[in-house]
Design an enzyme around this catalytic site. Structure first.
Site, mmCIF file in Angstrom:
data_model
loop_
_atom_site.group_PDB
_atom_site.id
_atom_site.type_symbol
_atom_site.label_atom_id
_atom_site.label_comp_id
_atom_site.label_asym_id
_atom_site.label_seq_id
_atom_site.Cartn_x
_atom_site.Cartn_y
_atom_site.Cartn_z
ATOM 1 N N LYS A 30 0.821 -1.226 0.000
ATOM 2 C CA LYS A 30 0.000 0.000 0.000
ATOM 3 C C LYS A 30 0.854 1.274 0.000
ATOM 4 O O LYS A 30 0.417 2.305 -0.480
ATOM 5 C CB LYS A 30 -0.946 0.007 1.205
ATOM 6 C CG LYS A 30 -2.072 -1.014 1.093
ATOM 7 C CD LYS A 30 -3.032 -0.902 2.271
ATOM 8 C CE LYS A 30 -4.064 -2.008 2.239
ATOM 9 N NZ LYS A 30 -5.039 -1.905 3.335
ATOM 10 N N GLY A 81 0.170 0.286 12.388
ATOM 11 C CA GLY A 81 0.455 -0.078 10.992
ATOM 12 C C GLY A 81 -0.402 0.695 10.008
ATOM 13 O O GLY A 81 -0.946 1.766 10.329
HETATM 14 P P1 NAP Z 1 0.117 -4.074 9.833
HETATM 15 O O1 NAP Z 1 0.575 -2.958 8.959
HETATM 16 O O2 NAP Z 1 0.842 -5.341 9.862
HETATM 17 O O3 NAP Z 1 0.029 -3.393 11.302
HETATM 18 C C1 NAP Z 1 -0.474 -3.993 12.385
HETATM 19 C C2 NAP Z 1 0.067 -3.293 13.636
HETATM 20 O O4 NAP Z 1 -0.415 -4.060 14.712
HETATM 21 C C3 NAP Z 1 1.578 -3.307 13.740
HETATM 22 O O5 NAP Z 1 2.111 -2.127 13.237
HETATM 23 C C4 NAP Z 1 1.826 -3.488 15.229
HETATM 24 O O6 NAP Z 1 1.851 -2.215 15.885
HETATM 25 C C5 NAP Z 1 0.589 -4.201 15.709
HETATM 26 N N1 NAP Z 1 0.796 -5.660 15.894
HETATM 27 C C6 NAP Z 1 1.303 -6.541 14.994
HETATM 28 N N2 NAP Z 1 1.303 -7.795 15.498
HETATM 29 C C7 NAP Z 1 0.790 -7.686 16.751
HETATM 30 C C8 NAP Z 1 0.543 -8.616 17.792
HETATM 31 N N3 NAP Z 1 0.797 -9.919 17.635
HETATM 32 N N4 NAP Z 1 0.034 -8.157 18.955
HETATM 33 C C9 NAP Z 1 -0.255 -6.838 19.120
HETATM 34 N N5 NAP Z 1 -0.043 -5.921 18.165
HETATM 35 C C10 NAP Z 1 0.473 -6.328 16.997
HETATM 36 O O7 NAP Z 1 -1.371 -4.474 9.490
HETATM 37 P P2 NAP Z 1 -2.514 -3.529 8.927
HETATM 38 O O8 NAP Z 1 -2.497 -3.549 7.465
HETATM 39 O O9 NAP Z 1 -2.440 -2.230 9.634
HETATM 40 O O10 NAP Z 1 -3.821 -4.352 9.378
HETATM 41 C C11 NAP Z 1 -4.143 -4.527 10.735
HETATM 42 C C12 NAP Z 1 -5.400 -5.359 10.884
HETATM 43 O O11 NAP Z 1 -6.502 -4.675 10.287
HETATM 44 C C13 NAP Z 1 -5.319 -6.725 10.196
HETATM 45 O O12 NAP Z 1 -5.980 -7.665 10.983
HETATM 46 C C14 NAP Z 1 -6.091 -6.508 8.897
HETATM 47 O O13 NAP Z 1 -6.676 -7.690 8.416
HETATM 48 C C15 NAP Z 1 -7.163 -5.543 9.381
HETATM 49 N N6 NAP Z 1 -7.692 -4.703 8.286
HETATM 50 C C16 NAP Z 1 -9.015 -4.811 8.031
HETATM 51 C C17 NAP Z 1 -9.569 -4.035 7.034
HETATM 52 C C18 NAP Z 1 -11.039 -4.153 6.761
HETATM 53 O O14 NAP Z 1 -11.480 -3.754 5.687
HETATM 54 N N7 NAP Z 1 -11.821 -4.645 7.702
HETATM 55 C C19 NAP Z 1 -8.777 -3.148 6.279
HETATM 56 C C20 NAP Z 1 -7.404 -3.064 6.588
HETATM 57 C C21 NAP Z 1 -6.885 -3.860 7.598
HETATM 58 P P3 NAP Z 1 2.857 -1.969 17.130
HETATM 59 O O15 NAP Z 1 4.133 -2.635 16.748
HETATM 60 O O16 NAP Z 1 2.940 -0.495 17.191
HETATM 61 O O17 NAP Z 1 2.227 -2.571 18.342
#
Ligand code: NAP
Length: 271
Positions: free
Chosen positions: A67, A129
């Site tokens: 992205k 994230g």
């Molecule tokens: P990402 O870029 O991988 O970021 C996730 C963030 O969560 C990381 O930066 C980290 O922040 C934290 N994290 C990662 N693993 C973790 C763990 N095991 N325990 C606690 N915190 C953790 O992912 P993303 O793209 O932002 O997506 C995040 C979630 O949103 C995913 O589940 C994705 O499927 C969902 N999502 C849903 C939609 C929808 O349309 N419903 C759209 C986009 C994303 P820190 O290191 O700062 O703690």
């Protein structure tokens, strides 16, 4: 091109629901379109965007982990995508590749649908994230009183998110006057369905919990909240909302609230 060419650009896409969601939307719009899965390696991202433009594709969605990287391949970036620093939708138009962030709109549609108020309310945004960035921008734009990002490494996240309060999970335990928690971490997502980003005590600080996860439909975090009578919402409506908004951009149409409801009901029955 008679059947518009569309798709999803990402790295590992075998579990994506986007082809089914978009096929339901095409049916609603009475349009024929082919929505493909395009798994590409990072080194091939730029040629893939150029190739899709050359082939006359109408539009693609972009997902993890591209992205941000994809932005350098685009000719135009919308205001919301530029402010968020991420693009999840590309519209190929008049020989140009134009980038948007429809996660932002999908998130707002979800809050509206489930009557989660933003104006004057205090939010804890869990995770730092890509999804958290769209969420924070939306909460800022629609008048949240307080936005508190919660990170496992508050120092590192704080260096990136300089305009908002960033705390760690220990500090959240002592935080007061919170209204809504938004889970923007993958914690609790299939197959790790027994995990939750919050402990029982922290959950009880909130009057509402929004989990961006939609698989499973009821996450551990949502179960914890409901056990205390706290409102809990999953991320499926956001997923549908971002797809609807992408189609509105690609096909220059307005999809009615009633049609969005219908699309959501059909997608919900598939999960
Ligand atoms: P990402 O870029 O991988 O970021 C996730 C963030 O969560 C990381 O930066 C980290 O922040 C934290 N994290 C990662 N693993 C973790 C763990 N095991 N325990 C606690 N915190 C953790 O992912 P993303 O793209 O932002 O997506 C995040 C979630 O949103 C995913 O589940 C994705 O499927 C969902 N999502 C849903 C939609 C929808 O349309 N419903 C759209 C986009 C994303 P820190 O290191 O700062 O703690």
């Amino acid at each position: 091109m008679k059947n518009g060419l569309y798709g999803l650009l990402g790295e590992k896409l075998s579990h994506s629901m986007s082809p089914q969601i978009h096929s339901i939307i095409f049916e609603k719009l009475q349009k024929s379109g082919c929505y493909h899965i395009f798994e590409v390696k990072k080194a091939d991202l730029k040629p893939a965007v150029k190739g899709l433009l050359a082939l006359g594709a109408r539009g693609v969605n972009v997902t993890i982990p591209y992205k941000q990287n994809v932005m350098e391949s685009l000719d135009y970036i919308s205001d919301e995508a530029a402010a968020i620093g991420a693009v999840n939708t590309i519209h190929f138009k008049d020989g140009a590749a134009m980038g948007y962030n429809t996660d932002y709109y999908g998130f707002k549609m979800m809050l509206d649908k489930f009557k989660v108020e933003i104006k004057g309310k205090s939010f804890a945004v869990l995770g730092s994230g890509g999804a958290a960035k769209s969420v924070v921008k939306c909460l800022e734009d629609f008048g949240a009183k307080r936005i508190c990002m919660v990170s496992r490494n508050a120092k590192m996240a704080g260096a990136e998110f300089t305009d908002i309060e960033v705390i760690d999970y220990n500090e959240l335990a002592g935080a007061e006057d919170m209204d809504t928690a938004i889970n923007c971490t993958p914690c609790g997502m299939h197959p790790c369905t027994e995990e939750s980003p919050l402990d029982e005590k922290s959950v009880q600080k909130f009057s509402c919990v929004v989990d961006l996860i939609y698989n499973p439909k009821t996450t551990m975090l949502m179960k914890q909240a409901r056990a205390h009578g706290i409102k809990a919402v999953n991320g499926l409506y956001m997923l549908v909302g971002q797809a609807v908004k992408a189609q509105e951009i690609w096909n220059d149409v307005q999809i009615s609230d009633g049609d969005v409801e219908d699309i959501y009901r059909r997608v919900d029955s598939m999960v």
